[in-house]
Design an enzyme around this catalytic site. Structure first.
Site, short mmCIF file in Angstrom:
data_model
loop_
_atom_site.label_atom_id
_atom_site.label_comp_id
_atom_site.label_asym_id
_atom_site.label_seq_id
_atom_site.Cartn_x
_atom_site.Cartn_y
_atom_site.Cartn_z
N VAL A 163 32.90 53.15 45.66
CA VAL A 163 32.85 52.72 47.12
C VAL A 163 32.16 51.42 47.48
O VAL A 163 31.79 51.22 48.51
CB VAL A 163 31.94 54.19 47.99
CG1 VAL A 163 32.65 55.31 47.97
CG2 VAL A 163 30.43 54.40 47.20
N ASN B 90 30.41 60.04 52.34
CA ASN B 90 29.43 60.68 51.81
C ASN B 90 28.68 60.38 50.47
O ASN B 90 27.58 60.84 49.98
CB ASN B 90 29.97 62.15 51.73
CG ASN B 90 29.17 63.26 50.89
OD1 ASN B 90 27.94 63.52 51.15
ND2 ASN B 90 29.67 63.60 49.72
N SER C 54 20.31 61.15 56.05
CA SER C 54 19.53 62.13 55.43
C SER C 54 18.26 62.38 56.40
O SER C 54 18.16 61.62 57.30
CB SER C 54 18.91 61.60 54.16
OG SER C 54 17.68 62.55 53.68
N TYR D 66 16.17 54.49 49.00
CA TYR D 66 16.96 55.41 49.52
C TYR D 66 16.65 55.77 50.96
O TYR D 66 17.63 55.79 51.84
CB TYR D 66 16.62 56.67 48.63
CG TYR D 66 17.51 57.89 49.02
CD1 TYR D 66 18.72 58.14 48.33
CD2 TYR D 66 16.88 58.76 49.99
CE1 TYR D 66 19.40 59.26 48.70
CE2 TYR D 66 17.87 59.83 50.45
CZ TYR D 66 18.77 60.17 49.80
OH TYR D 66 19.58 61.38 50.00
N SER E 125 18.09 52.93 52.95
CA SER E 125 19.44 52.80 53.18
C SER E 125 19.98 54.13 54.16
O SER E 125 21.00 53.59 54.83
CB SER E 125 20.26 53.05 51.55
OG SER E 125 19.83 54.51 51.36
N LYS E 126 19.21 55.12 54.12
CA LYS E 126 19.79 56.24 55.29
C LYS E 126 19.57 55.84 56.50
O LYS E 126 20.02 56.20 57.38
CB LYS E 126 19.18 57.45 54.49
CG LYS E 126 19.45 58.12 53.36
CD LYS E 126 20.93 58.14 53.11
CE LYS E 126 21.68 58.81 51.88
NZ LYS E 126 22.97 59.09 51.72
#
Ligand SMILES: NC(=O)c1ccc[n+]([C@@H]2O[C@H](COP(=O)([O-])OP(=O)(O)OC[C@H]3O[C@@H](n4cnc5c(N)ncnc54)[C@H](O)[C@@H]3O)[C@@H](O)[C@H]2O)c1
Length: 255
Positions: free
Chosen positions: A60, A86, A140, A154, A157-158
């Site tokens: 991806v 996802n 998230s 993380y 990024s979310k």
């Protein structure tokens, strides 16, 4: 077998494990033709056969591979009605900002955030041509709350996934394309198990904040994604869709 997605074609990235796999199965049960994009060639074809869909090897983070994934859905099954973007990673080298180096930061940004940009960029033109479509991007609960047990890239990024989804939802609302962000709480999947296997104390620290006192199950996420993908959610777009066992609403949790 239901009919809530009868006649619809869905693309699911990260569909070979966890939340993605449960959603592939749930979508198929409700009549969708599902095209899975994943790196897991060992299981991809088998899962696609199981649900009567297709598997495409797709990293991806690679624009050409993402474009080919969505083109496969259109060519094989005739439309791109649903995109569940996802796929994501949560590697242990992404930790406190003090310990996370630039390579670890960039890797997570590529797989978790750039991938969603690429998937939306590929899916939206098909949906605009059809005059309809539903995109669900996996963010998230950490996109809306801070954690002292940090995974800095993380979380960032979310946050990006959440605000990108909101903006796309607003931009394309009058053209029939809905874009929502799924914000799961901690879910019992290989991603979470891998993260906590090495650190039980870390897992316990997370669990104490969940009012329901347990992690979510992938099937519980799949039911939420099904709702957002189906016409039942026709007035919902640009939404922060929290499915988190009450985490984001809690100040003090039950003992
Ligand atoms: N499990 C949780 O607690 C939790 C909580 C909130 C958000 N999420 C998010 O939900 C999504 C799914 O997580 P999961 O727990 O089901 O994870 P998982 O590890 O069980 O599954 C992830 C899937 O993505 C695939 N994948 C990884 N990198 C890829 C790449 N570059 N290209 C294509 N496919 C790739 C993997 O092969 C795997 O099949 C992720 O975006 C994750 O960040 C998970």
């Amino acid at each position: 077998m239901g009919t809530r997605l009868e006649g619809k074609v869905a693309v699911v990235t990260g569909g070979c494990s966890g939340i993605g796999l449960a959603t592939v199965r749930r979508f198929a049960e409700e009549g969708a033709r599902v095209v899975i994009g994943d790196l897991d060639d060992t299981n991809g074809e088998r899962i696609a056969d199981e649900v009567g869909g297709a598997y495409v090897h797709c990293d991806v983070t690679d624009k050409d591979q993402v474009d080919a994934l969505f083109a496969t859905a259109k060519e094989r099954f005739g439309s791109v009605d649903i995109a569940f973007n996802n796929a994501g990673i949560s590697p242990p080298e992404d930790d406190s900002i003090l310990d996370t180096d630039l390579d670890a930061w960039r890797k997570v940004q590529e797989v978790n955030l750039t991938s969603v940009y690429l998937c939306c960029k590929a899916a939206i033109p098909y949906m605009l041509e059809q005059g309809k479509g539903s995109i669900i991007n996996t963010a998230s609960f950490v996109a809306v709350m801070g954690a002292a047990t940090s995974q800095i890239s993380y979380s960032a990024s979310k946050g990006g996934v959440l605000s990108m989804s909101r903006e796309l939802g607003v931009q394309f609302a009058r053209q029939g394309v809905r874009v929502n962000a799924l914000c799961p709480g901690p879910v019992n999947t290989p991603l979470l198990r891998e993260l906590f296997a090495k650190d039980e104390e870390r897992a316990a620290r997370r669990l104490v904040h969940v009012p329901m006192g347990r992690f979510g199950e992938p099937e519980e996420m799949a039911n939420a994604v099904l709702f957002l993908a189906s016409d039942e959610s026709s007035f919902i777009t640009a939404n922060t869709f929290l499915v988190d066992g009450g985490i984001s609403g809690a100040y003090v949790t039950p003992l």
